[in-house]
Motif scaffolding. Sequence first.
Motif, PDB file in Angstrom:
ATOM      1  N   VAL A   1       0.849  -1.203   0.000  1.00  0.00           N
ATOM      2  CA  VAL A   1       0.000   0.000   0.000  1.00  0.00           C
ATOM      3  C   VAL A   1       0.881   1.249   0.000  1.00  0.00           C
ATOM      4  N   LEU A   2       1.953   1.223   0.781  1.00  0.00           N
ATOM      5  CA  LEU A   2       2.845   2.378   0.871  1.00  0.00           C
ATOM      6  C   LEU A   2       3.619   2.609  -0.428  1.00  0.00           C
ATOM      7  N   THR A   3       4.085   1.532  -1.047  1.00  0.00           N
ATOM      8  CA  THR A   3       4.949   1.672  -2.224  1.00  0.00           C
ATOM      9  C   THR A   3       4.182   1.720  -3.543  1.00  0.00           C
ATOM     10  N   LYS A   4       2.942   1.191  -3.561  1.00  0.00           N
ATOM     11  CA  LYS A   4       2.150   1.064  -4.792  1.00  0.00           C
ATOM     12  C   LYS A   4       2.869   0.207  -5.835  1.00  0.00           C
ATOM     13  N   ASN A   5       3.898  -0.482  -5.423  1.00  0.00           N
ATOM     14  CA  ASN A   5       4.701  -1.300  -6.332  1.00  0.00           C
ATOM     15  C   ASN A   5       4.972  -2.646  -5.661  1.00  0.00           C
ATOM     16  N   GLY A   6       4.623  -3.718  -6.341  1.00  0.00           N
ATOM     17  CA  GLY A   6       4.781  -5.031  -5.733  1.00  0.00           C
ATOM     18  C   GLY A   6       6.207  -5.536  -5.689  1.00  0.00           C
ATOM     19  N   MET A   7       7.055  -5.022  -6.564  1.00  0.00           N
ATOM     20  CA  MET A   7       8.400  -5.581  -6.685  1.00  0.00           C
ATOM     21  C   MET A   7       9.253  -5.312  -5.441  1.00  0.00           C
ATOM     22  N   ILE A   8       9.149  -4.120  -4.884  1.00  0.00           N
ATOM     23  CA  ILE A   8       9.999  -3.760  -3.741  1.00  0.00           C
ATOM     24  C   ILE A   8       9.684  -4.604  -2.505  1.00  0.00           C
ATOM     25  N   PRO A   9       8.425  -4.624  -2.013  1.00  0.00           N
ATOM     26  CA  PRO A   9       8.144  -5.465  -0.851  1.00  0.00           C
ATOM     27  C   PRO A   9       8.335  -6.946  -1.119  1.00  0.00           C
ATOM     28  N   LEU A  10       8.023  -7.377  -2.349  1.00  0.00           N
ATOM     29  CA  LEU A  10       8.181  -8.787  -2.698  1.00  0.00           C
ATOM     30  C   LEU A  10       9.648  -9.203  -2.599  1.00  0.00           C
ATOM     31  N   ALA A  11      10.530  -8.403  -3.174  1.00  0.00           N
ATOM     32  CA  ALA A  11      11.958  -8.725  -3.160  1.00  0.00           C
ATOM     33  C   ALA A  11      12.516  -8.686  -1.740  1.00  0.00           C
ATOM     34  N   VAL A  12      12.201  -7.621  -1.000  1.00  0.00           N
ATOM     35  CA  VAL A  12      12.749  -7.465   0.352  1.00  0.00           C
ATOM     36  C   VAL A  12      12.284  -8.580   1.275  1.00  0.00           C
ATOM     37  N   LEU A  13      10.986  -8.872   1.266  1.00  0.00           N
ATOM     38  CA  LEU A  13      10.435  -9.859   2.195  1.00  0.00           C
ATOM     39  C   LEU A  13      10.842 -11.278   1.844  1.00  0.00           C
ATOM     40  N   ILE A  14      10.886 -11.610   0.566  1.00  0.00           N
ATOM     41  CA  ILE A  14      11.270 -12.969   0.184  1.00  0.00           C
ATOM     42  C   ILE A  14      12.747 -13.208   0.466  1.00  0.00           C
ATOM     43  N   ILE A  15      13.588 -12.227   0.168  1.00  0.00           N
ATOM     44  CA  ILE A  15      15.009 -12.368   0.487  1.00  0.00           C
ATOM     45  C   ILE A  15      15.211 -12.503   1.989  1.00  0.00           C
ATOM     46  N   ASN A  16      14.478 -11.709   2.751  1.00  0.00           N
ATOM     47  CA  ASN A  16      14.640 -11.718   4.208  1.00  0.00           C
ATOM     48  C   ASN A  16      14.180 -13.025   4.838  1.00  0.00           C
TER      49      ASN A  16
END
Length: 249
Positions: A166-181
């Motif tokens: 919701v904050l980023t309006k972009n799925g790639m950033i949270p997807l990459a950060v959370l999956i890597i983490n």
Amino acid sequence: MRAFNAELSKLFSLPGIWLAFLIGAFSPAVIAALDSIAQKEVIIAGVSTRLSEVGYIGLALGVQGVIILGVLAVSSEYLSESSESGGGQQIATSLTVVSSRLHFLLSKAGAVSVISIMLSVVAMITTVSATYLVLGEYTPVFEWSKLLGAVCYWTFTALLAFGLTVLTKNGMIPLAVLIINTSFISFSYLLSKVTKLALYLPDRAGIDMFMTMSDSFHTPFIGGFVMFAWVVVLFIVAAIVFHRRDVAS
């Protein structure tokens, strides 16, 4: 209730949701099976130092399915519609039907929570089955309290992914950060070697709800409370930003 049902329907209509289900249902079982195979000899010998983690490790590291779910629930709203539909974004249509932005977010978060709970239950069944298939009679007892903690961990993780998107309006950033983490490099774990404050990060605190590790810091209740607090704060911030944001921007 009508908005909630509409959000459930929208989620089940997304092609990517089936990838989330597939990963969520089977990746924890694969991780748990591989860990059980690696530990089988020491477990049979009765000298395993990680017996309490057997099986649960899959539920800790296999949350990619609900991360994808939380991200898709929001990012799909910002995809452009077909030219026949005017070429706009789904979010504009959604907010025309549900005029209250807070109601819209709560309905969508509720749908994500329900599907996350369902998916976590399926994951637990496949994980317990895979662990028993490898270890047989040496399989440790899966405690209901810990399995409930795992359900909470999966649901809160999905909501964190939801809020970040919701904050980023972009799925790639949270997807990459959370999956890597959660699957490759745990930033929380690395930071915990530098400062104990990192033990209050949501993923690190949440794991204490159902896993007993050598460096466990919180009780299951406190760990759950800390992770839930992160979810609430992130949702409030996301709701404020979403309320003030120009949807067309």
